[in-house]
Structures are given as structure tokens and as C-alpha cells.
Design a protein around this motif. Structure first.
Motif, short mmCIF file in Angstrom:
data_model
loop_
_atom_site.label_atom_id
_atom_site.label_comp_id
_atom_site.label_asym_id
_atom_site.label_seq_id
_atom_site.Cartn_x
_atom_site.Cartn_y
_atom_site.Cartn_z
N UNK A 1 -15.50 20.42 29.87
CA UNK A 1 -17.45 19.88 30.44
C UNK A 1 -17.65 21.20 31.15
N UNK A 2 -17.05 22.26 31.39
CA UNK A 2 -18.19 23.58 31.43
C UNK A 2 -17.12 23.92 33.54
N UNK A 3 -16.00 23.01 33.59
CA UNK A 3 -15.75 23.10 35.50
C UNK A 3 -15.45 24.21 35.36
N UNK A 4 -15.68 24.59 36.19
CA UNK A 4 -15.13 25.80 36.95
C UNK A 4 -13.44 25.18 38.29
N UNK A 5 -13.79 24.52 39.09
CA UNK A 5 -12.72 23.92 40.02
C UNK A 5 -12.46 22.27 39.42
N UNK A 6 -11.90 21.97 40.18
CA UNK A 6 -11.21 20.11 40.42
C UNK A 6 -10.00 20.26 41.50
N UNK A 7 -9.91 19.56 42.34
CA UNK A 7 -9.30 18.69 43.02
C UNK A 7 -8.72 16.98 42.33
N UNK A 8 -7.14 17.32 42.63
CA UNK A 8 -6.94 16.48 41.61
C UNK A 8 -5.26 15.69 42.61
N UNK A 9 -5.79 14.23 42.53
CA UNK A 9 -4.74 13.92 42.54
C UNK A 9 -3.35 13.61 41.55
N UNK A 10 -2.07 14.18 41.43
CA UNK A 10 -0.83 14.17 40.78
C UNK A 10 -0.61 15.94 40.35
N UNK A 11 1.31 15.19 39.68
CA UNK A 11 1.73 15.96 39.52
C UNK A 11 1.24 17.08 38.58
N UNK A 12 0.92 18.50 38.35
CA UNK A 12 0.03 19.18 37.54
C UNK A 12 1.34 19.05 36.19
N UNK B 1 -18.80 13.91 42.14
CA UNK B 1 -17.89 13.77 42.09
C UNK B 1 -17.51 12.17 41.59
N UNK B 2 -16.26 12.48 41.56
CA UNK B 2 -15.91 11.70 40.37
C UNK B 2 -14.12 11.17 40.99
N UNK B 3 -13.46 9.89 40.69
CA UNK B 3 -12.13 9.71 40.86
C UNK B 3 -10.84 10.17 38.95
N UNK B 4 -12.61 10.54 37.84
CA UNK B 4 -12.11 10.51 36.64
C UNK B 4 -11.26 11.41 36.61
N UNK B 5 -10.04 11.77 34.83
CA UNK B 5 -9.59 13.30 35.36
C UNK B 5 -10.47 14.34 34.54
N UNK B 6 -11.43 15.22 34.53
CA UNK B 6 -12.15 15.39 33.99
C UNK B 6 -11.81 16.52 33.14
N UNK B 7 -12.36 17.16 31.85
CA UNK B 7 -11.61 17.96 31.84
C UNK B 7 -12.33 19.59 31.63
N UNK B 8 -11.94 20.00 32.49
CA UNK B 8 -11.85 21.34 33.04
C UNK B 8 -13.33 22.35 32.37
N UNK B 9 -12.61 22.07 31.05
CA UNK B 9 -12.85 23.73 30.07
C UNK B 9 -14.00 22.67 29.22
#
Length: 203
Positions: free
Chosen positions: A67-78, A57-65
Motif C-alpha cells: 500500500x506504499x506506506x513509509x511507517x505505521x503504528x501498530x498494536x501487537x508483537x512484531x 487513520x485506520x485500525x486495520x493492519x495495513x500492508x506497508x509495502x
């Protein structure tokens, strides 16, 4: 202005057709994740017994690649072309305050009236320190000022309920309070926000 939650994730959609297995590492916004996602995760695991979830859980923009994330939910235009996005749901940002606050300070009739009010600022908004408001094709950008700013929307929510000021909040967070009368939507028709995405890195 309506907005939406979307998923950004790192595997080809074709991969999802196969039996899912292994660890799925996902990042969720703090409040939205706890309020809207946590309750459905046990059923997801029941339906996918070969999946192990790693949920952060975090409100920051994680770097998926990185930081090794498979998915994230984000607020904002891609804006990152390396990410794939799927829209999940739509919502509105609305302005609200408690009846007690409005009785003491009056009800704003126009966005310019917000200048004389205590505004509760959420540091996690993609558009902070501004409140971009839209209504029927009219757009106003307002810089809120007040006694409290925070990166916790739940703290600001609690402050609004206790007559602390005006809160620009997603309707999913305060809908029940508005229905019960604990909060009152003000400047009805004016709304602000951005898109919410679930993303994945492109192959």
C-alpha cells in the motif's frame, strides 16, 4: 501487563541522518492517532519544512509495502520479519467502569466475576474475542459478553462513562476519567494487552 507503542518504518536508519524531504505516508490507529499524535504533527512539519505528510487513520493492519506506506503504528508483537520496529512508549490495559454501573451491579472481585457483568468489547484488540488478563505471574483468558461490541474505542469509552458496562481500555484513553472519578479501575493489578510498534519494511 504493560504494553508499548512502537514505530514500524521502511527506510534504513542511515537514511534518517540525511535532510528529510519528500512525502512521508504514515498509518495511525484511529483513537491513538487522534488523541496522542495529531497534536505533535504541526511541530514536526515546522521542523522539517521539506516533508509533506500523508496521514491515514485506520485500525486495520495495513500492508506497508503493497500500500506504499513509509511507517505505521501498530498494536501487537512484531511477527513480520520484513519490518523494522522502534518502541515508542509503554502503557497498560486496565478494566474500568463508571461508579453508577458498579453501584447498580456490584464490583467484580476476581476475573471470574466478569461472567455476570456487561462487558464492552473492542473488536480492534489483537486478542479479540478474548481478554487475556495477567497479575503477578497469574494468567486468565476470559471471553467477554455484553450489550455492545464495536471497532470504535471512543464509542465504548462513551458507553462506559454512561453506565454501559465494563471496559478493557488502554490507560492513556481513560487516565483522566479515573483521576476525576468518572470511571473506576476494577480488578486493580490485573491488566491485558500487547505491544505497539512503529514499523518499516526491511530493505
Amino acid at each position: 501487563m504493560s504494553a508499548s507503542y512502537s514505530l514500524l518504518f521502511r527506510h534504513q536508519s542511515a537514511d534518517l541522518a540525511a535532510t528529510p524531504r519528500g512525502t512521508l505516508k504514515i498509518s495511525l490507529p484511529n483513537t491513538f492517532g487522534r488523541r496522542c499524535v495529531v497534536a505533535i504533527l504541526p511541530k514536526f512539519l515546522s521542523n522539517n519544512p521539506e516533508i509533506r505528510l500523508d496521514v491515514r487513520f485506520s485500525d486495520r493492519y495495513v500492508d506497508l509495502i503493497a500500500e506504499g506506506y513509509d511507517a505505521t503504528v501498530r498494536l501487537g508483537v512484531k511477527t513480520d520479519s520484513t519490518l523494522k520496529a522502534v518502541r515508542l512508549a509503554t502503557y497498560r490495559h486496565v478494566l474500568a467502569a463508571s461508579p453508577g454501573y458498579l453501584k447498580q451491579h456490584g464490583t467484580p472481585k476476581a476475573p471470574t466475576d466478569l461472567q455476570s457483568h456487561a462487558c464492552l468489547g473492542f473488536l480492534g484488540h489483537a486478542f479479540w474475542p478474548d481478554w487475556p488478563l495477567a497479575c503477578d505471574g497469574s494468567y486468565v483468558t476470559f471471553k467477554p459478553y455484553g450489550p455492545l461490541v464495536s471497532d470504535s474505542s471512543e464509542l465504548l469509552h462513551a458507553a462506559a462513562l454512561q453506565d454501559g458496562g465494563i471496559f478493557l481500555a488502554p490507560d492513556w484513553l481513560i487516565r483522566r476519567d479515573i483521576e476525576s472519578g468518572a470511571l473506576v479501575e476494577i480488578l486493580t493489578g490485573w491488566a491485558g494487552g500487547r505491544l505497539r510498534h512503529l514499523s518499516r519494511p526491511s530493505p
